[in-house]
Design an enzyme around this catalytic site. Structure first.
Site, PDB file in Angstrom:
ATOM      1  CE  LYS A  82      -1.736   0.919   4.770  1.00 32.09           C
ATOM      2  NZ  LYS A  82      -2.890   1.629   5.546  1.00 32.09           N
ATOM      3  CG  ASP A  83       3.398   2.076   2.557  1.00 35.21           C
ATOM      4  OD1 ASP A  83       2.555   2.884   3.043  1.00 35.21           O
ATOM      5  OD2 ASP A  83       4.141   1.555   3.641  1.00 35.21           O
ATOM      6  NE  ARG A 133      -7.532   3.642   3.743  1.00 34.81           N
ATOM      7  CZ  ARG A 133      -7.835   2.834   4.597  1.00 34.81           C
ATOM      8  NH1 ARG A 133      -8.858   2.134   4.965  1.00 34.81           N
ATOM      9  NH2 ARG A 133      -6.786   2.291   5.427  1.00 34.81           N
ATOM     10  NE  ARG A 134      -6.446   2.949   8.708  1.00 39.10           N
ATOM     11  CZ  ARG A 134      -5.151   2.840   8.801  1.00 39.10           C
ATOM     12  NH1 ARG A 134      -4.368   3.819   9.266  1.00 39.10           N
ATOM     13  NH2 ARG A 134      -4.747   1.655   8.268  1.00 39.10           N
ATOM     14  NE  ARG A 151       3.149   9.958   9.698  1.00 39.46           N
ATOM     15  CZ  ARG A 151       4.383  10.586   8.994  1.00 39.46           C
ATOM     16  NH1 ARG A 151       4.403  11.684   8.804  1.00 39.46           N
ATOM     17  NH2 ARG A 151       5.396   9.543   8.548  1.00 39.46           N
ATOM     18  NE  ARG A 157       1.571   5.415  13.149  1.00 40.85           N
ATOM     19  CZ  ARG A 157       0.946   5.461  12.274  1.00 40.85           C
ATOM     20  NH1 ARG A 157      -0.329   5.362  11.985  1.00 40.85           N
ATOM     21  NH2 ARG A 157       1.709   5.502  11.077  1.00 40.85           N
ATOM     22  CB  CYS A 245      -1.285   7.752   0.400  1.00 38.07           C
ATOM     23  SG  CYS A 245       0.031   9.051   0.727  1.00 38.07           S
TER      24      CYS A 245
HETATM   25  C1  DPM Z   1      -0.653   4.547   3.442  1.00 39.56           C
HETATM   26  C2  DPM Z   1      -1.564   4.955   4.606  1.00 39.56           C
HETATM   27  C3  DPM Z   1      -1.350   4.615   6.036  1.00 39.56           C
HETATM   28  C4  DPM Z   1       0.073   4.207   5.620  1.00 39.56           C
HETATM   29  C5  DPM Z   1      -3.066   5.590   4.037  1.00 39.56           C
HETATM   30  C6  DPM Z   1      -4.421   4.908   4.221  1.00 39.56           C
HETATM   31  C7  DPM Z   1      -1.914   4.842   7.126  1.00 39.56           C
HETATM   32  C8  DPM Z   1      -1.419   6.135   7.704  1.00 39.56           C
HETATM   33  C9  DPM Z   1      -1.890   6.283   9.245  1.00 39.56           C
HETATM   34  C10 DPM Z   1      -0.701   4.605   1.915  1.00 39.56           C
HETATM   35  N1  DPM Z   1       0.361   4.023   4.290  1.00 39.56           N
HETATM   36  O1  DPM Z   1      -4.240   3.412   4.728  1.00 39.56           O
HETATM   37  O2  DPM Z   1      -5.311   5.274   4.144  1.00 39.56           O
HETATM   38  O3  DPM Z   1      -3.087   5.832   9.568  1.00 39.56           O
HETATM   39  O4  DPM Z   1      -1.439   7.354   9.716  1.00 39.56           O
HETATM   40  C11 DPM Z   1       1.246   1.860   6.547  1.00 39.56           C
HETATM   41  C12 DPM Z   1       0.605   0.840   7.402  1.00 39.56           C
HETATM   42  C13 DPM Z   1       1.197  -0.216   6.896  1.00 39.56           C
HETATM   43  C14 DPM Z   1       1.708   0.106   5.677  1.00 39.56           C
HETATM   44  C15 DPM Z   1       0.286   1.387   8.868  1.00 39.56           C
HETATM   45  C16 DPM Z   1      -1.313   1.281   9.103  1.00 39.56           C
HETATM   46  C17 DPM Z   1       0.920  -1.786   7.521  1.00 39.56           C
HETATM   47  C18 DPM Z   1      -0.122  -2.589   7.009  1.00 39.56           C
HETATM   48  C19 DPM Z   1       0.270  -2.943   5.491  1.00 39.56           C
HETATM   49  C20 DPM Z   1       1.153   3.648   6.705  1.00 39.56           C
HETATM   50  N2  DPM Z   1       1.618   1.159   5.387  1.00 39.56           N
HETATM   51  O5  DPM Z   1      -1.898   1.512   8.093  1.00 39.56           O
HETATM   52  O6  DPM Z   1      -1.550   1.209  10.222  1.00 39.56           O
HETATM   53  O7  DPM Z   1       1.292  -3.709   5.247  1.00 39.56           O
HETATM   54  O8  DPM Z   1      -0.478  -2.906   4.720  1.00 39.56           O
END
Ligand code: DPM
Length: 346
Positions: A82-83, A133-134, A151, A157, A245
């Site tokens: 997702k990144d 999104r959330r 963050r 966190r 994102c």
């Molecule tokens: C992206 C988002 C977030 C990450 C945006 C989204 C969450 C940011 C936040 C694109 N990347 O989800 O709408 O809530 O502050 C990220 C996480 C993981 C990968 C952590 C998470 C782990 C889960 C995975 C940050 N990137 O989402 O809690 O491997 O899919």
């Protein structure tokens, strides 16, 4: 002779757990290789005082790793899918997508909290997340809550949640918590009708150089077809909407008995507007091997992972859902969300 493979990764605890998992799986398949882990820091790890959507830069958690990959300093890089943006730098591809962990979002209440559901939290309780999104989706269901960006790495966190006492709950990807062995911190996971997950959430992707046929061959056995096909559909949907994102966009998908299904949604930042569309199609896996490795990558994913027809079909599904939504004003909703986000103090 042992051959050495250099593996690039971020240095966060979760990134390391994911990288070690990938290496463990690779060793099972290829005992002839040795793996060296090379940890790096990315821009996203350094800028911790802004919410992700406000930094406004693509490839936040991946750019430095990709530069090292292009320069030949590492041979493969492990990411959370997702990144990874839907367009990768020239010459780089996703060489494998591993079986998806739970893609849903989890609610984590402060330690000692008596709340069982977000609805139980008192009015104006603060919930920590920097994901638009959330926030957009939760505002729809729980207008009594407030949201604040939190963050830092998962450990940071969770410590902030328990010690600072500002937030009553965090929303985090269930996959990250599970991979860290912290399933006990998950109070409950949010169902799709409350919060649809991010594109690619829960899947690990391995990126490599497009011309590196040796590494592509090494990675092949890691790939999970079901995850890869659903993620091609999700990523094509996001690409067609020019999402990233920093926009409130969610998906769900499945691949069962040759039926590939995708639901996509966009939301206004205040959660008042939601546009949701579903489509499905049959995947006919009948040209296996015919066009393999001949077509260009689709949304960054190496085409040799499955037949090019399946890849094209999955990508088409994503575009079909996006087109149906564009007709009904998806672009306008996202444009407005970007404007609202820029103007917000979040
Ligand atoms: C992206 C988002 C977030 C990450 C945006 C989204 C969450 C940011 C936040 C694109 N990347 O989800 O709408 O809530 O502050 C990220 C996480 C993981 C990968 C952590 C998470 C782990 C889960 C995975 C940050 N990137 O989402 O809690 O491997 O899919």
């Amino acid at each position: 002779m042992t051959l050495k493979v250099r593996v690039g990764t971020r240095e966060s605890a979760l990134a390391m757990v994911q990288t070690n998992y990938v290496i463990k799986e690779l060793k099972k398949l290829h005992s002839e290789y040795q793996f060296e882990v090379i940890g790096m820091t990315t821009t996203g790890d350094q800028i911790l005082d802004k919410s992700l959507s406000k930094i406004g830069e693509k490839s936040l958690f991946t750019k430095e790793l990709e530069t090292a990959l292009s320069a030949g300093e590492v041979d493969l890089v492990v990411h959370s899918l997702k990144d990874l943006p839907t367009s990768l730098p020239d010459g780089l591809v996703i060489g494998a997508i591993l079986e998806r962990e739970d893609p849903s979002d989890a609610v984590v209440f402060q330690k000692g909290s008596s709340a069982k559901d977000l609805a139980d939290l008192p009015i104006k309780s603060v919930v920590g997340t920097s994901s638009l999104r959330r926030i957009a989706q939760l505002r729809r269901k729980y207008p009594h809550l407030e949201f604040r960006s939190v963050r830092g790495n998962l450990n940071t966190r969770l410590r902030k949640l328990d010690e600072d006492k500002v937030c009553k709950a965090l929303i985090l990807a269930a996959a990250g918590l599970k991979r860290m062995g912290w399933t006990n911190r998950i109070s409950y996971t949010l169902p799709n009708d409350v919060c649809m997950h991010a594109v690619g959430q829960g899947a690990i992707a391995v990126e490599c150089r497009q011309e590196d046929t040796i590494i592509l061959g090494v990675l092949e056995g890691l790939n999970c077809t079901e995850t890869a096909l659903t993620c091609v559909a999700e990523r094509s949907f996001m690409k067609a909407l020019e999402g990233g994102c920093s926009v409130p966009l969610g998906v769900t998908s499945s691949y069962v008995s040759d039926k590939l299904q995708l639901t996509g949604a966009v939301f206004s930042l205040d959660g008042k507007v939601a546009l949701v569309k579903s489509e499905h199609l049959k995947i006919c896996d009948d040209d296996k091997g015919v066009h393999r490795k001949q077509v260009e990558p689709e949304v960054g994913i190496f085409s040799g992972l499955f037949s090019s027809q399946d890849m094209a079909a999955a990508a088409r599904l994503g575009r079909t859902v996006a087109k149906a939504m564009l007709v009904e004003g998806a672009q306008e909703i996202l444009t407005q969300a970007r404007v609202d986000n820029a103007a917000s103090t979040f």
